[in-house]
Motif scaffolding. Structure first.
Motif, PDB file in Angstrom:
ATOM      1  N   ALA A 103       0.930  -1.233   0.012  1.00 15.14           N
ATOM      2  CA  ALA A 103      -0.013   0.083  -0.175  1.00 15.14           C
ATOM      3  C   ALA A 103       1.122   1.167  -0.041  1.00 15.14           C
ATOM      4  O   ALA A 103       1.746   1.323   0.360  1.00 15.14           O
ATOM      5  CB  ALA A 103      -0.888  -0.059   1.225  1.00 15.14           C
ATOM      6  N   GLU A 104       0.429   2.204  -0.805  1.00 14.61           N
ATOM      7  CA  GLU A 104       1.165   3.672  -0.696  1.00 14.61           C
ATOM      8  C   GLU A 104       0.750   4.035   0.542  1.00 14.61           C
ATOM      9  O   GLU A 104       0.071   4.406   1.183  1.00 14.61           O
ATOM     10  CB  GLU A 104       0.665   4.363  -1.752  1.00 14.61           C
ATOM     11  CG  GLU A 104       0.903   3.672  -3.216  1.00 14.61           C
ATOM     12  CD  GLU A 104       0.638   4.702  -4.427  1.00 14.61           C
ATOM     13  OE1 GLU A 104       0.146   5.664  -4.387  1.00 14.61           O
ATOM     14  OE2 GLU A 104       0.572   4.234  -5.626  1.00 14.61           O
ATOM     15  N   ALA A 127       4.184  10.129  -4.290  1.00 17.98           N
ATOM     16  CA  ALA A 127       4.174   9.156  -3.234  1.00 17.98           C
ATOM     17  C   ALA A 127       5.758   8.885  -3.041  1.00 17.98           C
ATOM     18  O   ALA A 127       6.301   8.661  -2.150  1.00 17.98           O
ATOM     19  CB  ALA A 127       3.406   7.872  -3.590  1.00 17.98           C
ATOM     20  N   ALA A 128       6.387   8.605  -4.416  1.00 19.21           N
ATOM     21  CA  ALA A 128       7.795   8.296  -4.358  1.00 19.21           C
ATOM     22  C   ALA A 128       8.649   9.412  -3.658  1.00 19.21           C
ATOM     23  O   ALA A 128       9.516   9.220  -3.108  1.00 19.21           O
ATOM     24  CB  ALA A 128       8.142   7.986  -5.915  1.00 19.21           C
ATOM     25  N   LEU A 147       8.073   0.644  -2.042  1.00 18.46           N
ATOM     26  CA  LEU A 147       6.575   0.707  -2.748  1.00 18.46           C
ATOM     27  C   LEU A 147       6.541   0.255  -4.121  1.00 18.46           C
ATOM     28  O   LEU A 147       7.333   0.426  -4.928  1.00 18.46           O
ATOM     29  CB  LEU A 147       6.360   2.212  -2.743  1.00 18.46           C
ATOM     30  CG  LEU A 147       6.333   3.153  -1.293  1.00 18.46           C
ATOM     31  CD1 LEU A 147       6.184   4.476  -1.374  1.00 18.46           C
ATOM     32  CD2 LEU A 147       5.448   2.313  -0.480  1.00 18.46           C
ATOM     33  N   GLU A 148       5.521  -0.555  -4.515  1.00 23.71           N
ATOM     34  CA  GLU A 148       5.333  -1.164  -5.749  1.00 23.71           C
ATOM     35  C   GLU A 148       3.991  -0.316  -6.376  1.00 23.71           C
ATOM     36  O   GLU A 148       3.241   0.114  -5.497  1.00 23.71           O
ATOM     37  CB  GLU A 148       5.032  -2.761  -5.476  1.00 23.71           C
ATOM     38  CG  GLU A 148       6.233  -3.336  -5.486  1.00 23.71           C
ATOM     39  CD  GLU A 148       5.767  -4.825  -5.375  1.00 23.71           C
ATOM     40  OE1 GLU A 148       4.854  -5.325  -5.097  1.00 23.71           O
ATOM     41  OE2 GLU A 148       6.630  -5.581  -5.550  1.00 23.71           O
ATOM     42  N   PHE A 149       4.052  -0.292  -7.501  1.00 24.72           N
ATOM     43  CA  PHE A 149       3.037   0.630  -8.088  1.00 24.72           C
ATOM     44  C   PHE A 149       2.276  -0.124  -9.346  1.00 24.72           C
ATOM     45  O   PHE A 149       2.906   0.002 -10.442  1.00 24.72           O
ATOM     46  CB  PHE A 149       3.406   2.261  -8.784  1.00 24.72           C
ATOM     47  CG  PHE A 149       4.123   3.085  -7.437  1.00 24.72           C
ATOM     48  CD1 PHE A 149       3.180   3.782  -6.476  1.00 24.72           C
ATOM     49  CD2 PHE A 149       5.377   2.895  -7.383  1.00 24.72           C
ATOM     50  CE1 PHE A 149       3.767   4.401  -5.563  1.00 24.72           C
ATOM     51  CE2 PHE A 149       6.040   3.851  -6.283  1.00 24.72           C
ATOM     52  CZ  PHE A 149       5.247   4.458  -5.560  1.00 24.72           C
ATOM     53  N   MET A 156      12.935   1.697  -1.970  1.00 24.17           N
ATOM     54  CA  MET A 156      13.024   1.162  -3.251  1.00 24.17           C
ATOM     55  C   MET A 156      11.716   1.503  -3.654  1.00 24.17           C
ATOM     56  O   MET A 156      10.591   1.160  -3.219  1.00 24.17           O
ATOM     57  CB  MET A 156      13.162  -0.383  -3.090  1.00 24.17           C
ATOM     58  CG  MET A 156      13.203  -1.375  -4.538  1.00 24.17           C
ATOM     59  SD  MET A 156      14.526  -1.084  -5.555  1.00 24.17           S
ATOM     60  CE  MET A 156      15.794  -1.992  -4.789  1.00 24.17           C
ATOM     61  N   LEU A 157      11.515   1.707  -5.278  1.00 21.12           N
ATOM     62  CA  LEU A 157      10.439   2.153  -5.700  1.00 21.12           C
ATOM     63  C   LEU A 157      10.413   1.523  -7.126  1.00 21.12           C
ATOM     64  O   LEU A 157      11.070   1.617  -7.948  1.00 21.12           O
ATOM     65  CB  LEU A 157      10.254   3.865  -5.987  1.00 21.12           C
ATOM     66  CG  LEU A 157      10.613   4.551  -4.567  1.00 21.12           C
ATOM     67  CD1 LEU A 157      11.293   5.678  -4.921  1.00 21.12           C
ATOM     68  CD2 LEU A 157       9.344   4.513  -3.783  1.00 21.12           C
ATOM     69  N   GLN A 158       9.061   0.554  -7.605  1.00 26.12           N
ATOM     70  CA  GLN A 158       9.020  -0.308  -8.526  1.00 26.12           C
ATOM     71  C   GLN A 158       7.708  -0.050  -9.298  1.00 26.12           C
ATOM     72  O   GLN A 158       6.703  -0.366  -8.522  1.00 26.12           O
ATOM     73  CB  GLN A 158       9.385  -1.506  -8.238  1.00 26.12           C
ATOM     74  CG  GLN A 158       9.357  -2.468  -9.008  1.00 26.12           C
ATOM     75  CD  GLN A 158      10.460  -2.434 -10.244  1.00 26.12           C
ATOM     76  OE1 GLN A 158      11.576  -2.155  -9.847  1.00 26.12           O
ATOM     77  NE2 GLN A 158       9.956  -2.457 -11.642  1.00 26.12           N
ATOM     78  N   GLY A 159       7.576  -0.009 -10.581  1.00 25.82           N
ATOM     79  CA  GLY A 159       6.361  -0.117 -11.255  1.00 25.82           C
ATOM     80  C   GLY A 159       6.175  -1.583 -11.691  1.00 25.82           C
ATOM     81  O   GLY A 159       7.168  -2.410 -11.854  1.00 25.82           O
TER      82      GLY A 159
END
Length: 673
Positions: free
Chosen positions: A2-3, A657-658, A640-642, A606-609
């Motif tokens: 969740a963001e 959010a990132a 965070l995964e998007f 860590m931020l990932q689509g």
């Protein structure tokens, strides 16, 4: 995952909260791409961060309000070679213009007539068939075919892989095809005619003014286009190309673009002397003559990351091109006298996509004090002994940026590293009212690592960087070895040295700023995405310089970033960057962040689509899991995964959010600046 709800914990030096917020940064329009002229109008694409679509805009005359073309449901773009290609063409068609474009939702080519109003006066109609099951098609770089009844373009066809692990190269083909403007091919796939085939990758198709010849750029695995590529020319007979031949490039020479001067002569960028310089090519019989007409130890072109990307245009007044010496310069070259005239001197960066006709060219320009904007360059050829003339007009009014003085203006600097190389970088000092910090305390520093890695920094106003500098952070963006704009020898510093040269150059910049009294060495972080995310992870694993890091959609394991684990365009890139497996396996493992996850002892975000097909989510997930399992203090501060995001975030909510996750990390680890 969740963001997290956005929070604004990072306060700047001095008193009061900073006014640039992650939400404000995310709400600004996205990249401006693919400018062109058609008659008196100037066109360009712009990313819409709210709708996560790419819109097509038009300015009928400089100073007039820009108009959005097409309706809200249309998104102009394609996924050619993973990063996209020129997605539209505008051609005169009586009193109106005919617009041909690719729609990113269904990947088909469409046509519509556009009048003087703000929208198409008819609903777009498809020109190409829908993809059959198991096939994905991309059309890119459209041009008007000879006779005017067809559009010619690069067609990329990929057979899908349900398992998602097979090598994409054997499943992918590319052709130059002719698509009837009548629309008959929408229901009859065989009406799309193959005009030419040559290489696995194709770009920059150009029809000679007399319609007798076609030129294009091609290259094959394992080369990347900046390593070696071919300029091809063939005669057109019966609607297809015959006798295609290489006229420039190959054998370690890169040709990113070519444009016709007349039916028998074309200009091309190439780097046989180690710099992308302008050449004049005269195809003749079985061979070709070429000569460098603008030799210089400077780059006049770009790394070819998108199909149909351009950096120069041939006009009646001469050749309009951009020169890079760190900053960029827009220049008009007179082929008769050899004179160079600088245009638009107040601008310092000119994005790819220069396009136009004999009388006018469109570019996207930016500077340290202004965000990117479309410019229309109107050109007058030399006449009666007078030199060529040019006027520069904005297509949009000057941005009324309410953040004004809170933006940091970058300073160009260099640091000398081992081997005598000078590593260029941009230093953004802390700025903003009340955020300059106490005199007895050095500011924290963020080392910003660009992606690519064959890319470059841009010394332009950056809302993202200003988000940090307005809070009291200093930022340094590094053109590490491998970056473009400094010649082939500098690019080749990274060959088989990825994870070493890029890390060492980033560390050298951080140390130089600390020694100069411009940054706190104990509060220095690193951030980057894609290839920049790799460098950030490698720096955290192999050095003790950085107290934390922010990592966007990275490569973490080079042994699985190839073949079926990434997309076709870069599926052999790792061989240039690190070598060939299995014989170079030791080098892979020596620099791999995943193999050294236990050495990451500082926190990171860590931020990932989840829709990323270039750096797949498992690259991020495995690294996070490995760090969390390893003994020691290393940890992922936030992961965070998007959903719905790919390689590069599009939605405003995702971007906000990132950035907030970054701010939270820096505030916790480094404290208030």
């Amino acid at each position: 995952m969740a963001e997290a709800a956005p929070r604004d914990r990072a306060m700047g030096h001095g008193t009061g909260a900073p006014s640039i917020t992650p939400q404000a940064v995310a709400a600004q329009h996205g990249a401006l791409l693919w400018p062109t002229t058609a008659g008196a109008a100037t066109w360009w694409c712009a990313a819409d961060p709210v709708a996560a679509r790419v819109r097509l805009w038009r300015c009928t005359t400089p100073g007039a309000p820009a108009q959005q073309v097409l309706g809200e449901d249309w998104s102009v773009g394609n996924a050619a070679i993973g990063y996209g290609g020129r997605p539209y063409l505008v051609v005169p068609d009586g009193p109106r213009h005919r617009l041909v474009f690719t729609h990113s939702a269904d990947r088909r080519l469409y046509s519509a007539h556009v009048d003087a109003g703000p929208a198409a006066d008819e609903a777009p109609v498809p020109l190409t068939p829908a993809d059959p099951e198991g096939v994905r098609t991309a059309y890119a770089d459209p041009i008007r075919g000879p006779g005017g009844g067809e559009v010619w373009c690069v067609r990329e066809t990929t057979r899908t892989d349900p398992g998602g692990e097979s090598d994409p190269a054997p499943r992918t083909t590319r052709d130059i095809v002719a698509v009837p403007l009548s629309g008959v091919a929408a229901d009859a796939p065989d009406a799309v005619r193959v005009v030419a085939r040559s290489h696995h990758f194709l770009s920059g198709i150009r029809l000679s003014p007399d319609g007798s010849r076609l030129a294009w750029i091609g290259w094959d695995h394992p080369d990347m286009p900046w390593d070696s590529s071919d300029l091809m020319v063939g005669r057109i007979h019966g609607g297809v190309v015959v006798e295609p031949a290489r006229v420039l490039g190959g054998d370690g020479v890169s040709v990113p673009q070519a444009e016709w001067a007349d039916g028998n002569t074309l200009y091309a960028m190439a780097d046989p002397a180690g710099w992308w310089n302008l050449h004049l090519v005269a195809p003749a019989g079985d061979g070709a003559r070429s000569v460098c007409v603008l030799p210089a130890e400077a780059e006049y072109s770009h790394a070819l990351w998108r199909v149909g990307a351009t950096s120069f245009a041939v006009t009646a007044a001469g050749v309009l091109l951009r020169r890079s010496d760190g900053a960029q310069h827009l220049e008009l070259w007179d082929p008769d006298t050899g004179a160079l005239t600088e245009l638009a001197e107040e601008w310092t960066d000119f994005a790819f996509g220069h396009c136009g006709d004999a009388a006018a060219v469109a570019v996207v320009a930016a500077s340290p004090t202004e965000t990117a904007t479309p410019l229309r360059i109107t050109l007058a050829p030399p006449q009666d002994g007078r030199a060529a003339g040019a006027s520069v007009a904005r297509c949009l009014p000057a941005d009324q940026d309410r953040f004004g003085p809170r933006h940091s203006v970058p300073r160009r600097r260099t640091v000398r590293v081992e081997g005598g190389w000078e590593v260029p970088y941009l230093y953004y000092p802390p700025t903003g009212p009340g955020h300059n910090g106490p005199a007895d305390r050095l500011p924290p520093l963020l080392i910003d690592v660009h992606g690519g890695p064959t890319s470059r920094t841009t010394g332009t106003r950056s809302p993202v960087i200003s988000l940090f500098t307005s809070r009291g952070y200093a930022v340094a963006s590094v053109d590490y070895g491998g970056s473009t704009g400094y010649g082939r020898a500098y690019r080749d510093r990274l060959r088989r040295s990825w994870g070493t040269v890029d890390v060492e150059d980033s560390v050298a910049v951080a140390r130089a700023l600390a020694e100069a009294g411009l940054a706190d060495p104990r509060r220095t972080a690193i951030r980057g995405g894609s290839a920049g995310g790799w460098t950030a992870l490698a720096a955290l694993a192999h050095t003790d310089v950085f107290c934390c890091g922010s990592v966007y959609y990275p490569i973490s394991d080079p042994e699985t970033w190839s073949g079926g684990r990434t997309h076709d365009f870069e599926s052999r890139y790792i061989e240039t960057l690190l070598g060939v497996l299995p014989e170079d396996g030791d080098r892979y493992r020596a620099v791999s962040p995943l193999a050294h996850a236990d050495a990451i002892t500082v926190p990171f975000v860590m931020l990932q689509g989840l829709d990323d097909t270039i750096c797949r989510p498992d690259q991020a997930r495995r690294l996070v899991d490995a760090v969390e399992r390893a003994p020691g203090p290393g940890r992922c501060f936030r992961y965070l995964e998007f959903p719905g995001e790919g390689h590069g975030f599009r939605r405003a909510a995702t971007v906000a959010a990132a950035l907030q996750a970054e701010l939270d990390l820096y505030a916790e680890v480094m404290g208030a600046p």
